[in-house]
Design a protein around this motif. Structure first.
Motif, short mmCIF file in Angstrom:
data_model
loop_
_atom_site.label_atom_id
_atom_site.label_comp_id
_atom_site.label_asym_id
_atom_site.label_seq_id
_atom_site.Cartn_x
_atom_site.Cartn_y
_atom_site.Cartn_z
N ASN A 22 0.81 -1.22 0.00
CA ASN A 22 0.00 0.00 0.00
C ASN A 22 0.84 1.27 0.00
O ASN A 22 0.35 2.34 0.32
N SER A 23 2.13 1.14 -0.33
CA SER A 23 3.03 2.30 -0.31
C SER A 23 3.54 2.62 -1.71
O SER A 23 3.94 1.72 -2.44
N THR A 24 3.53 3.88 -2.05
CA THR A 24 4.01 4.34 -3.35
C THR A 24 5.17 5.30 -3.13
O THR A 24 5.12 6.16 -2.24
N TYR A 39 6.69 -11.95 -2.32
CA TYR A 39 5.31 -12.26 -2.71
C TYR A 39 4.37 -11.07 -2.53
O TYR A 39 3.17 -11.21 -2.65
N MET A 40 4.94 -9.89 -2.26
CA MET A 40 4.13 -8.69 -2.10
C MET A 40 3.71 -8.17 -3.48
O MET A 40 4.53 -8.12 -4.40
N PHE A 41 2.45 -7.80 -3.61
CA PHE A 41 2.01 -7.20 -4.86
C PHE A 41 2.79 -5.91 -5.09
O PHE A 41 3.00 -5.13 -4.16
N HIS A 42 3.20 -5.68 -6.32
CA HIS A 42 3.98 -4.49 -6.64
C HIS A 42 3.77 -4.12 -8.10
O HIS A 42 3.38 -4.96 -8.92
N CYS A 43 4.01 -2.84 -8.41
CA CYS A 43 3.91 -2.39 -9.80
C CYS A 43 4.69 -1.09 -9.95
O CYS A 43 4.91 -0.37 -8.99
N GLY A 44 5.11 -0.84 -11.15
CA GLY A 44 5.78 0.41 -11.48
C GLY A 44 5.03 1.06 -12.63
O GLY A 44 4.37 0.39 -13.42
#
Length: 77
Positions: A22-24, A39-44
């Protein structure tokens, strides 16, 4: 245990972002390193006008892993 790092090769530019959990983050400096659990959801995202250049590294954790050091440029998620 698996480690995931992203090394930011250039200073942040408008429209660039990276999210893990939940951090950007934005406004990074060249050389900053981001670590997140495997295994944490992530995106760029690159919604800007110039290329976003990063180096992603996946490996196995050991006692010398960057996120275990006191290096100030490592951002842990």
């Amino acid at each position: 245990k698996i480690c995931r790092y992203m090394i930011l090769l250039e200073d942040w530019s408008w429209g660039h972002s990276f999210t893990a959990g939940n951090s950007t983050i934005t406004q990074w400096k060249q050389g900053d390193i981001v670590y997140w659990e495997p295994y944490m959801f992530h995106c760029g995202a690159n919604a800007g006008m110039i290329d976003k250049i990063t180096l992603n590294v996946t490996g196995f954790e050991n006692s010398k892993s960057l996120h275990k050091s006191k290096r100030k440029k490592v951002i842990n998620y």
